[in-house]
Design a protein around this motif. Structure first.
Motif, PDB file in Angstrom:
ATOM      1  N   VAL A   1      34.366  32.170  38.032  1.00 49.74           N
ATOM      2  CA  VAL A   1      35.491  32.997  37.595  1.00 49.74           C
ATOM      3  C   VAL A   1      35.370  33.384  36.124  1.00 49.74           C
ATOM      4  N   SER A   2      34.620  32.617  35.343  1.00 55.41           N
ATOM      5  CA  SER A   2      34.443  32.953  33.928  1.00 55.41           C
ATOM      6  C   SER A   2      33.196  33.802  33.683  1.00 55.41           C
ATOM      7  N   SER A   3      32.446  34.079  34.744  1.00 55.50           N
ATOM      8  CA  SER A   3      31.242  34.901  34.594  1.00 55.50           C
ATOM      9  C   SER A   3      31.609  36.373  34.436  1.00 55.50           C
ATOM     10  N   LYS A   4      30.646  37.187  34.016  1.00 56.41           N
ATOM     11  CA  LYS A   4      30.905  38.608  33.786  1.00 56.41           C
ATOM     12  C   LYS A   4      31.393  39.314  35.043  1.00 56.41           C
ATOM     13  N   LYS A   5      30.771  38.990  36.185  1.00 56.85           N
ATOM     14  CA  LYS A   5      31.181  39.631  37.434  1.00 56.85           C
ATOM     15  C   LYS A   5      32.413  38.960  38.035  1.00 56.85           C
ATOM     16  N   GLY A   6      32.431  37.638  37.984  1.00 56.11           N
ATOM     17  CA  GLY A   6      33.488  36.885  38.656  1.00 56.11           C
ATOM     18  C   GLY A   6      34.888  37.234  38.188  1.00 56.11           C
ATOM     19  N   LYS A   7      35.048  37.371  36.852  1.00 57.74           N
ATOM     20  CA  LYS A   7      36.392  37.638  36.332  1.00 57.74           C
ATOM     21  C   LYS A   7      36.901  39.001  36.769  1.00 57.74           C
ATOM     22  N   TRP A   8      36.004  39.997  36.795  1.00 58.29           N
ATOM     23  CA  TRP A   8      36.432  41.339  37.195  1.00 58.29           C
ATOM     24  C   TRP A   8      36.634  41.427  38.699  1.00 58.29           C
ATOM     25  N   ILE A   9      35.800  40.743  39.449  1.00 63.16           N
ATOM     26  CA  ILE A   9      35.977  40.739  40.914  1.00 63.16           C
ATOM     27  C   ILE A   9      37.325  40.120  41.271  1.00 63.16           C
ATOM     28  N   THR A  10      37.656  39.019  40.593  1.00 67.36           N
ATOM     29  CA  THR A  10      38.942  38.361  40.847  1.00 67.36           C
ATOM     30  C   THR A  10      40.103  39.301  40.576  1.00 67.36           C
TER      31      THR A  10
ATOM     32  N   ILE B   1      38.541  37.367  30.563  1.00 64.98           N
ATOM     33  CA  ILE B   1      38.410  38.737  30.046  1.00 64.98           C
ATOM     34  C   ILE B   1      38.825  38.811  28.577  1.00 64.98           C
ATOM     35  N   LEU B   2      39.938  38.172  28.250  1.00 63.03           N
ATOM     36  CA  LEU B   2      40.479  38.255  26.891  1.00 63.03           C
ATOM     37  C   LEU B   2      39.833  37.262  25.935  1.00 63.03           C
ATOM     38  N   GLY B   3      39.412  36.111  26.456  1.00 64.78           N
ATOM     39  CA  GLY B   3      38.800  35.089  25.623  1.00 64.78           C
ATOM     40  C   GLY B   3      39.732  34.599  24.534  1.00 64.78           C
ATOM     41  N   ARG B   4      39.175  34.411  23.349  1.00 63.24           N
ATOM     42  CA  ARG B   4      39.979  33.918  22.225  1.00 63.24           C
ATOM     43  C   ARG B   4      41.045  34.918  21.791  1.00 63.24           C
ATOM     44  N   ALA B   5      40.842  36.194  22.103  1.00 64.23           N
ATOM     45  CA  ALA B   5      41.809  37.218  21.724  1.00 64.23           C
ATOM     46  C   ALA B   5      43.156  37.008  22.414  1.00 64.23           C
ATOM     47  N   SER B   6      43.178  36.192  23.466  1.00 65.75           N
ATOM     48  CA  SER B   6      44.433  35.889  24.161  1.00 65.75           C
ATOM     49  C   SER B   6      45.467  35.332  23.199  1.00 65.75           C
ATOM     50  N   PHE B   7      44.979  34.603  22.173  1.00 65.18           N
ATOM     51  CA  PHE B   7      45.891  33.889  21.278  1.00 65.18           C
ATOM     52  C   PHE B   7      46.126  34.623  19.955  1.00 65.18           C
ATOM     53  N   PHE B   8      45.670  35.884  19.862  1.00 66.18           N
ATOM     54  CA  PHE B   8      45.858  36.667  18.641  1.00 66.18           C
ATOM     55  C   PHE B   8      47.339  36.700  18.264  1.00 66.18           C
ATOM     56  N   PRO B   9      47.693  36.525  16.993  1.00 69.80           N
ATOM     57  CA  PRO B   9      46.812  36.461  15.810  1.00 69.80           C
ATOM     58  C   PRO B   9      46.401  35.044  15.419  1.00 69.80           C
TER      59      PRO B   9
END
Length: 741
Positions: free
Chosen positions: A13-22, A357-365
């Motif tokens: 689910v954290s892979s490049k394809k897995g997250k978008w497929i989900t 998908i968002l990674g660390r940006a989820s917690f911005f700022p």
């Protein structure tokens, strides 16, 4: 070392394809179900029966429809009132309306009293002794839906407005010397009840979403992260609604407005909790792992089991409501369990995909980074990073204090909770539908006028029917002699069986009150005695009592039985699930004990708040069972997250340290989750429906007690007290603790 299923899933689910497929799969499912299936609101049934056909009041109703069909209808009692006394002009206007209803009946109208054919002196005999109030009945078809009756009453309102200078339906009770009218009785009460729930749907949804959003913004101070759980819950809600509508259309589930309202609160409250448990773990690991994929994989591995266990605990607990006999309780089972199941799946699939998908940006700022990343970032800016503070956090101080003084903490919390639990024995219960209405609701105002100026028993007389076998009975005289009876009608003979007799019995007290309900067995006893004295054999099988009071008596008996069946089954199911997950009999026992103590404490404290703070004289009889399911099931969620954290840590460190770190690390997220869940249930208290106000208040208090008393103090204190025996009979855990200590 063998890779676990959760680790494999975390990798995917954290892979490049897995997250978008989900994400794409969820979007496709959402589109498919909304395009092909009906919405739940279109399939709700607010008139679904609450009592089975075998209940005495239902059997009496069927007999009355067969033998005494003249009364087969839903009466709307138009209660006319003028504080200074009804005038001749008022009566003339009412007679004009009566003639109009006779010449042009309302839709679904069966008949109405033809007071337009009565001379003025005769009409005045129908007015209360103080000359202020007149009750004018209109009978509607019993099979007419609430919407059709509502439309008829709306048309009645329009006609009345055209016949009077000012519309009496719009006049206020506080207005002096003004003619007013209120529609009460079974038809008026039914319309008002459905109106209350349907009006609250949108406002409840908006209030719940706003509350959750504000809490998330305050807790995490990140606009992006605040939207992640809400979007996930929105996806789940978008799937649940049509799936539930499909269930309703196929006849697999029955649900009403009340169930859909509470389902919304449950979904946003519990759903956000499940998201937070994963998000908080992910945030912590981003401070340890440079690779966001590795952090997400570890977060899923570490929290998925507890999320799945917590979700299944609630799902199975809610499914146990299918065993209830009372319809309103049973109808909660499918909508609530389905919503939690789908939300649990969303929190384990859709939320990880968003985070990937968002990674660390989820917690911005306020982006979490490892120490090395912070150093590198500071060097690029030409700054020197300050040394990390080693000062212990509040959670660590709290955990350390519990480890040092477990007995004081345990005894202190048990005493506090015990005091609150004591007040649960003081609670007064009611099954009066009107008491759950706002005081300014038309049907309640009309009932109050009847109670103040007539005998309130006229609103809902009990119908006593007996099989006389042709014998002369003294039943009317016996019933009239009872101190709680105001009036008894002459007996009517059955249309098909002339030996069947029916008496309308008006109570001298509120027919919706517990006092009136308690007299139903007394009425039956008097009827049986009368039959026996007349020589009728098997008298007990030849008495039927119908009416609203009898129905409420059966409701109380049925819900009491439901509680005696459902509550032990829920306790047993949760106990089994805890045993499977923790593999510890001792832990299962004290975790269950703490949640049960929390439940009774919530009831007691809820009663203190409602009774002494808001002048509530009695709470609805359904509240204990409703609240039990949510407080016990959801409260156990927090215990599971707390104890699972301690469990894992105890395998590699001393138990005291494991408890300290467990309290510290899980405390913040559980507190946040508890505040959100309690807040969403508290939203119910803003609605004008007393049963939801009471349910929301008691459940919110229960969640807060779990969050701020049971979870941070009592559970860890008991774990320290039991020591390695807390893990019995799990030898692996006991051996790990023995070695670490």
């Amino acid at each position: 070392m063998k890779t676990s299923w959760f680790e494999k899933y975390g990798n995917w689910v954290s892979s490049k394809k897995g997250k978008w497929i989900t994400l794409v799969v969820w979007i496709l499912i959402l589109a498919a179900v909304n395009l092909t299936l009906p919405q739940a609101s279109s399939q709700k049934n607010d008139l679904a029966a609450n009592l089975s056909s075998s209940k005495p009041s239902v059997e009496a109703q069927k007999l009355a429809e067969k033998e005494f069909p003249s009364g087969d209808g839903k009466p709307a009692l138009l209660t006319w009132y003028r504080s200074s006394g009804l005038t001749d002009d008022d009566i003339a206007g009412i007679q004009k309306l009566s003639k109009d209803l006779a010449d042009n009946p309302l839709p679904e109208q069966l008949n109405s009293v033809p007071i337009h054919e009565m001379p003025l002196p005769a009409v005045k005999q129908l007015i209360s002794k103080d000359g202020t109030t007149l009750v004018y009945p209109i009978l509607f078809d019993k099979k007419a839906s609430t919407e059709k009756v509502k439309a008829s009453l709306k048309e009645l309102n329009d006609r009345t407005s055209d016949m009077f200078d000012t519309n009496p339906f719009d006049a206020k009770m506080k207005d002096k010397d003004t003619l007013l009218v209120r529609a009460t009785g079974p038809a008026g009460i039914e319309v008002d009840a459905v109106d209350l729930f349907s009006q609250g749907d949108l406002s409840l949804l908006l209030a719940t979403v706003t509350l959750v959003l504000v809490f998330l913004l305050v807790i995490y101070r990140s606009p992006i992260l605040a939207l992640v759980p809400l979007v996930a819950v929105g996806f789940a809600y978008g799937v649940i609604n049509p799936v539930l509508g499909w269930f309703g259309k196929e006849g697999w589930a029955t649900f009403d407005s009340q169930g859909l309202s509470i389902m919304t609160v449950l979904l946003f409250g519990a759903g956000t909790d499940y998201c937070l448990f994963l998000i908080a773990r992910f945030r912590t690991l981003l401070k340890e792992e440079r690779d966001k994929k590795q952090a997400l994989k570890r977060a899923l591995t570490g929290s998925s089991g507890a999320i799945a266990m917590s979700g299944l605990t609630v799902v199975f607990s809610l499914l146990a409501l299918l065993l209830a006999q009372y319809g309103s309780i049973q109808r909660f089972a499918i909508p609530f369990s389905l919503s939690i199941l789908i939300m649990m799946v969303a929190s384990l699939t859709l939320v990880p995909a968003f985070l990937a998908i968002l990674g660390r940006a989820s917690f911005f700022p306020f982006i979490p980074r490892t120490r090395e990343m912070e150093v590198e970032r500071a060097e690029k800016k030409g700054k020197k990073l300050k040394p990390e503070k080693t000062k212990p956090s509040f959670g660590e101080k709290l955990g350390g204090g519990i480890v040092r003084n477990p007995w004081k903490i345990a005894i202190g919390t048990v005493v506090v909770l015990g005091v609150f639990a004591f007040f649960s024995m003081k609670i007064q219960y009611t099954f009066d539908t009107l008491s759950s209405f706002p005081k300014d609701m038309p049907s309640r105002e009309g009932f109050q006028l009847i109670s103040d100026h007539f005998n309130s028993g006229e609103l809902a007389p009990a119908q006593v029917m007996v099989q006389s076998e042709g014998n002369d009975l003294d039943l009317k005289e016996k019933l009239e002699a009872l101190p709680y009876v105001a009036k008894v009608s002459d007996p009517r003979k059955g249309e098909k069986n002339k030996d069947m007799l029916s008496y309308d019995v008006e109570f001298s007290v509120n027919p919706y009150s517990n006092e009136a309900m308690n007299h139903i067995p007394d009425l039956r006893d008097e009827a049986e005695k009368s039959l026996k004295s007349a020589g009728v054999s098997n008298a007990g099988d030849k008495v039927w009592i119908g009416g609203q009071t009898s129905e409420q008596f059966d409701t109380r008996a049925t819900t009491d039985k439901d509680a005696s069946v459902v509550i032990p089954i829920i306790i047993a199911m949760i106990a089994v699930l805890l045993l499977v997950y923790l593999r510890s009999v001792v832990a299962m026992l004290y975790l269950m004990a703490t949640v049960l103590l929390s439940y009774f404490s919530a009831l007691g404290l809820g009663w203190i708040v409602l009774h002494y703070g808001f002048d509530v004289t009695a709470i609805q009889g359904f509240i204990p069972l409703y609240s039990f399911v949510f407080i016990v099931a959801l409260g156990e969620d927090y215990n599971i997250f707390m104890i699972s954290s301690i469990w894992k840590k105890s395998k590699r460190m001393p138990l005291g340290q494991a408890v300290t770190e467990g309290v510290s690390q899980s405390g913040a997220v559980i507190t946040s989750a508890g505040l959100i869940l309690a807040g969403t249930f508290a939203v119910l208290a803003t609605l004008p429906i007393q049963v939801l106000v009471q349910f929301g208040t008691v459940t919110a208090i229960g969640v807060l007690l779990d969050t701020f008393v049971v979870r941070p103090f009592l559970v860890p204190a008991l774990t320290v007290i039991f020591g390695r025996w807390a893990f019995w009979p799990s030898k692996r855990n006991q051996e790990a603790i023995r070695q670490n200590n």
